[in-house]
Design an enzyme around this catalytic site. Structure first.
Site, PDB file in Angstrom:
ATOM      1  N   CYS A 166     -72.837  52.779  88.533  1.00 37.31           N
ATOM      2  CA  CYS A 166     -73.769  51.712  88.160  1.00 37.31           C
ATOM      3  C   CYS A 166     -73.895  50.681  89.272  1.00 37.31           C
ATOM      4  CB  CYS A 166     -73.254  50.982  86.916  1.00 37.31           C
ATOM      5  SG  CYS A 166     -73.844  51.697  85.389  1.00 37.31           S
ATOM      6  N   HIS A 167     -75.123  50.238  89.496  1.00 37.63           N
ATOM      7  CA  HIS A 167     -75.344  49.140  90.434  1.00 37.63           C
ATOM      8  C   HIS A 167     -74.968  47.807  89.782  1.00 37.63           C
ATOM      9  CE1 HIS A 167     -77.962  52.312  91.999  1.00 37.63           C
ATOM     10  NE2 HIS A 167     -77.872  51.711  93.172  1.00 37.63           N
ATOM     11  N   MET A 179     -77.338  50.860  80.882  1.00 40.89           N
ATOM     12  CA  MET A 179     -75.884  50.998  80.771  1.00 40.89           C
ATOM     13  C   MET A 179     -75.223  49.702  80.313  1.00 40.89           C
ATOM     14  SD  MET A 179     -75.493  54.109  81.123  1.00 40.89           S
ATOM     15  CE  MET A 179     -73.749  53.990  80.695  1.00 40.89           C
ATOM     16  N   GLU A 180     -75.821  48.564  80.669  1.00 40.70           N
ATOM     17  CA  GLU A 180     -75.283  47.280  80.224  1.00 40.70           C
ATOM     18  C   GLU A 180     -75.386  47.171  78.701  1.00 40.70           C
ATOM     19  OE1 GLU A 180     -76.845  47.796  82.998  1.00 40.70           O
ATOM     20  OE2 GLU A 180     -75.450  46.934  84.456  1.00 40.70           O
ATOM     21  N   ASP A 232     -60.387  47.414  66.828  1.00 37.95           N
ATOM     22  CA  ASP A 232     -59.082  46.814  67.141  1.00 37.95           C
ATOM     23  C   ASP A 232     -58.650  45.792  66.101  1.00 37.95           C
ATOM     24  OD1 ASP A 232     -56.789  46.138  68.779  1.00 37.95           O
ATOM     25  OD2 ASP A 232     -57.857  44.309  69.321  1.00 37.95           O
TER      26      ASP A 232
END
Lengths: 159, 159, 159, 159, 159, 159
Positions: free
Chosen positions: D76-77, D113-114, D128
């Protein structure tokens, strides 16, 4: 037979299991050097006569990088470092700087990569701070000098 | 007069002001190598004939490290990297690996440190993955090969 | 009465106190999968027949993410991971990849989140590397398969 | 012919060159969900009626993870994110939570992707915080819903 | 009506959308101070007469922290910092140190948090390095001194 | 004679050797406060009556920062934190917020810096989320309240 511990039987990268190894005191020492033009060394030392900032910044960068080793090197185990010392020494004959790092830990695995990473990043920081006047600097001979502790015992570089 | 840009008039480290510089296309290429025993190289290549994981892991580590450069090198500016390529080539004559990185960016400052950092961390990763069989490996001759763009224009290493 | 351990009596998020718990060997295994078009799977495997880079990159990304778990998940304790193994297996019937992770640690708290995070980031990396040809891929069924050790003892997913 | 952009002609992983692409406005929306026991959902919502800390913590974790995407996903950039919004909605019929993220940027490459990473880490955080009462929760169906901008134009998930 | 920009209409935390704002030159200056016993200040300055390492380390830590701001502060946008300067000045009347930071960027959002974070971490570093001799030190009055640029224009602290 | 432990005999910064110290239970408590206009406090509390997001985000940011302490403060040792609690309390008389943190660890070195860092970053997060309506807020009086354990024993702030 000799094999690469970070590669499984079927060839994949893996973080090796150290859970059965005892925690022992471990120490590693690594070194490297930055070779530069004589004028560049003089310029850095002249600034450092006043405030020491190139060497000081490289030392801090190396110490902080040692703590980031497991973040940078894919198969390194995280370690609770007990000590990091960076020695950065000018050498007019080189000309340039010798960089060495001693790392200590009480752990199930060794601390060699922390010492090697600290040296590498300290050298890169010296390069960065002087590159505007000398792009031709080289980082040379980063290597492990010695390690103590662990199952394989002590080791010392041949020369 | 020649001076270190990362050191102020009064001698302190600083991150230099690039806000007045235009954004231009910049490219840098750096190289380094890992020198090892002939048997170590053979062992790595034998594993890599199957899955390529030492070289593959080193390449990924180098690319990810390029993106962490400003986190590691104190006075580096953060950069929006446009491209990172890592070339890792075995050399039986060395014996060992040649590692090179090309980095590109459109920015107010250069991309040399990203290329140098990627090469350093890729070399460290090769060292880490093979160190159980060869602690005497050395990382050698990390240096800038060329840079393009920016106020100071193009530069190419002498040899 | 049943309650959320990460929420205090007065309702605030907190990192629970594990200082009174003994250090014990703990292990966790998690899995997930990436479902994709048949052509996408073929394309990845064709590339991987040569160099294995999609699977290799996803494996490295998963291992590194396991080490970043406490940085990403707000209330996770930092852990000295002893072992991380990622298994990434193509499945033509899916079609896509099964991703599983085994994590081990000797600690005061469990290692489930490290295994879950490694699986998630390995899946995201596969998505990233193939998204230019198949934006419709889905990451499915990330879940804990088993855990061993700790006060609550062993656990295994029902099916 | 169709190919994987993150793999070079010779098969190695690489960060693709985006330097010739224009900066355009880009937006991506991704979703996923955490499926849990009815009692677990009730327990979380009861706590959140008071202080909202599970949902609040998951939202913050997702936003922070979006900013770490290039640190986690190897190719990823780095991106200068302009906006991140996380929507986390309870669903009694599921039972569990729907998580969605909208990300925006003006850049040479997309922001998918973010959004995917933010959703994944928000789901992991919910897991969690509730895992002590329900280890059998599953993270399901993480996928891209839509993207806008860039050379390939707009895209929307089929259903 | 006045409202908190980081909170949405329905009350959730969010990273505000800056995509419609023009990129403008922005500058921020923040300050703070570490108040200590007279003997502690003397001890630090005596060491610094030789090598300057407390002040030097605090300066490097502050610069590096400025670059980590978006990693630390949940709703901060990532920024391509153009300049960071840290001023650390001893004051015998305090007694202690004044710390100030100037940050510059050309961006769609301001650089106040980077200056504030740099000051905070530089103060914490001074505390850390001297705490073995003086646990009672205090970090005081961290505040914004001025900002320039952006839609809301220039601002200067009242006194 | 009294000296700074983080500075060597020859004046360089170093990470002190803790490898000979026993692991003991350690606890530290630190505090600080954010002073603001009465209207700003009202605005934050009004939002928080609904969802609690300013305080909730500051709490999460502080907890996460505690885990990043060794990444931020150059000479801090990495620590396996056993517990982090953040207390954030509004005070109409201030007006503003009191922030306190208790940190616990079983380690060879103390946990003071983790508590101090958590307080600092929680205060910075409150500043960030309210700065659009009140740039004149100040972070005040960050200090250690008490520490327990370790070779130097217990300590409590005078007032």
């Amino acid at each position: 037979m000799t094999k690469l511990t970070h590669i499984s039987e079927t060839g994949e990268a893996r973080m090796v299991d150290v859970s059965e190894k005892p925690e022992t005191d471990r120490e590693a020492r690594a070194e490297g050097r930055v070779v530069m033009a004589k004028e560049t060394l003089d310029l850095i030392l002249r600034g450092d006569a006043k405030k020491g900032d190139v060497i000081g910044a490289a030392r801090i960068a190396g110490i902080m990088a040692a703590k980031r080793t497991a973040d940078l090197i894919p198969l390194c185990h995280p370690l609770m470092l007990a000590k990091i010392i960076l020695d950065i020494t000018p050498d007019h004959a080189l000309p340039g700087f010798h960089v060495a790092c001693t790392a200590k830990v009480n752990a199930q695995t060794g601390v060699e990569m922390e010492a090697m990473t600290a040296v590498s990043v300290a050298c890169l920081t010296i390069y960065d701070m002087a590159k505007a006047v000398d792009r031709g600097m080289r980082i040379e001979n980063i290597r492990l000098l010695s390690k103590k502790g662990g199952r394989t015992g002590d080791w010392r570089a041949p020369d």
